[in-house]
Motif scaffolding. Structure first.
Motif, PDB file in Angstrom:
ATOM      1  N   HIS A  15      60.334 -21.560   3.540  1.00 36.73           N
ATOM      2  CA  HIS A  15      61.299 -20.305   3.691  1.00 36.73           C
ATOM      3  C   HIS A  15      62.235 -20.230   4.773  1.00 36.73           C
ATOM      4  N   ARG A  16      63.377 -20.126   4.571  1.00 35.71           N
ATOM      5  CA  ARG A  16      64.495 -19.988   5.544  1.00 35.71           C
ATOM      6  C   ARG A  16      64.415 -21.317   6.177  1.00 35.71           C
ATOM      7  N   GLU A  42      64.505 -23.005   0.967  1.00 36.71           N
ATOM      8  CA  GLU A  42      65.165 -21.841   0.730  1.00 36.71           C
ATOM      9  C   GLU A  42      65.939 -21.231   1.621  1.00 36.71           C
ATOM     10  N   ASP A  44      69.093 -18.264   2.995  1.00 39.23           N
ATOM     11  CA  ASP A  44      69.949 -17.137   2.531  1.00 39.23           C
ATOM     12  C   ASP A  44      71.539 -17.085   2.884  1.00 39.23           C
ATOM     13  N   HIS A  57      70.225 -14.006   7.258  1.00 40.55           N
ATOM     14  CA  HIS A  57      69.421 -13.090   6.472  1.00 40.55           C
ATOM     15  C   HIS A  57      69.934 -11.789   6.365  1.00 40.55           C
ATOM     16  N   ASN A 115      67.077 -23.813  -2.638  1.00 43.18           N
ATOM     17  CA  ASN A 115      67.024 -22.790  -3.333  1.00 43.18           C
ATOM     18  C   ASN A 115      68.134 -21.774  -2.303  1.00 43.18           C
ATOM     19  N   GLU A 117      69.621 -18.422  -1.629  1.00 47.06           N
ATOM     20  CA  GLU A 117      69.633 -17.022  -1.939  1.00 47.06           C
ATOM     21  C   GLU A 117      70.841 -16.482  -1.660  1.00 47.06           C
ATOM     22  N   LYS A 119      72.776 -13.558  -0.603  1.00 43.05           N
ATOM     23  CA  LYS A 119      72.291 -12.410   0.357  1.00 43.05           C
ATOM     24  C   LYS A 119      73.544 -11.541   0.446  1.00 43.05           C
ATOM     25  N   PHE A 152      68.500 -10.693  -5.289  1.00 45.03           N
ATOM     26  CA  PHE A 152      68.023  -9.361  -5.736  1.00 45.03           C
ATOM     27  C   PHE A 152      69.267  -8.701  -6.199  1.00 45.03           C
ATOM     28  N   LEU A 172      65.581 -12.556  -8.048  1.00 40.41           N
ATOM     29  CA  LEU A 172      64.555 -11.901  -7.078  1.00 40.41           C
ATOM     30  C   LEU A 172      64.051 -10.516  -7.390  1.00 40.41           C
ATOM     31  N   TRP A 218      57.076 -15.734  -3.508  1.00 34.84           N
ATOM     32  CA  TRP A 218      57.335 -15.677  -2.044  1.00 34.84           C
ATOM     33  C   TRP A 218      56.477 -14.568  -1.699  1.00 34.84           C
TER      34      TRP A 218
HETATM   35  O1  G3P Z   1      64.135 -15.837  -1.594  1.00 34.95           O
HETATM   36  C1  G3P Z   1      62.672 -15.534  -1.376  1.00 34.95           C
HETATM   37  C2  G3P Z   1      62.727 -14.632  -0.120  1.00 34.95           C
HETATM   38  O2  G3P Z   1      63.572 -15.368   0.881  1.00 34.95           O
HETATM   39  C3  G3P Z   1      63.286 -13.088  -0.370  1.00 34.95           C
HETATM   40  O3  G3P Z   1      63.264 -12.295   0.894  1.00 34.95           O
HETATM   41  O4  G3P Z   1      63.983 -11.422   2.676  1.00 34.95           O
HETATM   42  O5  G3P Z   1      62.886 -13.338   3.057  1.00 34.95           O
HETATM   43  O6  G3P Z   1      65.423 -13.171   1.844  1.00 34.95           O
HETATM   44  P1  G3P Z   1      63.866 -12.676   2.198  1.00 34.95           P
END
Ligand code: G3P
Ligand code: MG
Length: 251
Positions: A15-16, A42, A44, A57, A115, A117, A119, A152, A172, A218
């Protein structure tokens, strides 16, 4: 029952990058995640004022940099002058904001899946979806596995679908999953859902997978919960916990 579509990605996604042990959404975080054996990240992505796709993010840079204010109000040159590492720890002082282009180069050179995202900054949903999808198509042209785009924002996903329909997309969902998720996925041409694990139940997971969709979950930081979700058939989990849920020890 329809065939389950192929999930050409690993089961574990950092994540990130490795966004707790290193400053989130930086190249340093990707490198640390890779050192722990992760082969998918993953991260953003949003646009600077002058349309450069960067990893970040929040809408504002305050929490994760030496600067203040919204990224959408700064040019890439202004963002590039900020320190995106020192807020985390001295070891990472001077870490710059990465562009999507630089992260594509790093991940592709190292066989790491992405991945992305999408954002968007508030109000820039369609533009961000369009630009990120166009750029991803260009940067990953010729790659054996395309990046998974997720968001999202349904507006961003729709724009991404129009700009680069061949790139896989996932919707998402932040909290409870609305009952009309099948029609949302159909409308957006999404391969599947990326859900908050707190709202992921076994019946829901079965329904998504039995309908032929993919399911990533997640942010799962407890090894037992990660194992449970994978046992249910979830395709992947996204984690901050690069040590205890590391591919080297976990599966
Ligand atoms: O992509 C999954 C997760 O990263 C979504 O939430 O706020 O951490 O970007 P957030
Ligand atoms: Mg994210």
């Amino acid at each position: 029952m329809p065939d389950t579509p192929t999930w050409p990605y690993p089961k574990l996604i950092a994540h990130r990058g490795a966004g707790r042990q290193a400053p989130e959404n930086t190249l340093a975080a990707m490198r640390l995640g890779a050192r722990h054996g992760f082969t998918m990240m993953e991260y953003d992505v949003k646009l600077s004022q002058d349309g450069v796709a960067v990893l970040l993010h929040d809408d504002a840079v305050d929490r994760t940099s030496s600067g203040a204010g919204d990224a959408a109000g700064k040019t890439f040159k202004e963002l590039a002058l900020l320190d995106f590492g020192a807020w985390h720890s001295r070891d990472y002082a001077g870490e710059p904001i990465p562009t999507l282009q630089s992260i594509a180069a790093y991940t592709l050179a190292n066989g790491i899946r992405s991945n992305i995202e999408i954002k968007p900054s508030a109000g820039a949903e369609a533009e961000t979806g369009r630009q990120v999808a166009r750029l991803a198509r260009e940067l990953w042209a010729g790659a054996d596995v395309p990046p998974l785009l997720s968001s999202f924002s349904e507006i961003a996903l729709e724009a991404a679908m129009q700009a680069a329909p061949e790139l896989p997309r996932a919707l998402l969902i932040e909290r409870e999953v609305p009952g009309d998720w099948p029609s949302r996925l159909r409308r957006l041409g999404c391969v599947g859902l990326n859900l908050n694990h707190k709202y992921t139940t076994l019946p829901l997971a079965r329904a998504v997978l039995d309908a032929g969709h993919t399911l990533a979950v997640w942010t799962v930081n407890e090894p037992a919960r990660a194992q449970e979700l994978l046992d249910w058939g979830c395709n992947a989990i996204v984690t901050d916990e690069i040590q205890t849920i590391s591919p080297a020890y976990f599966i």
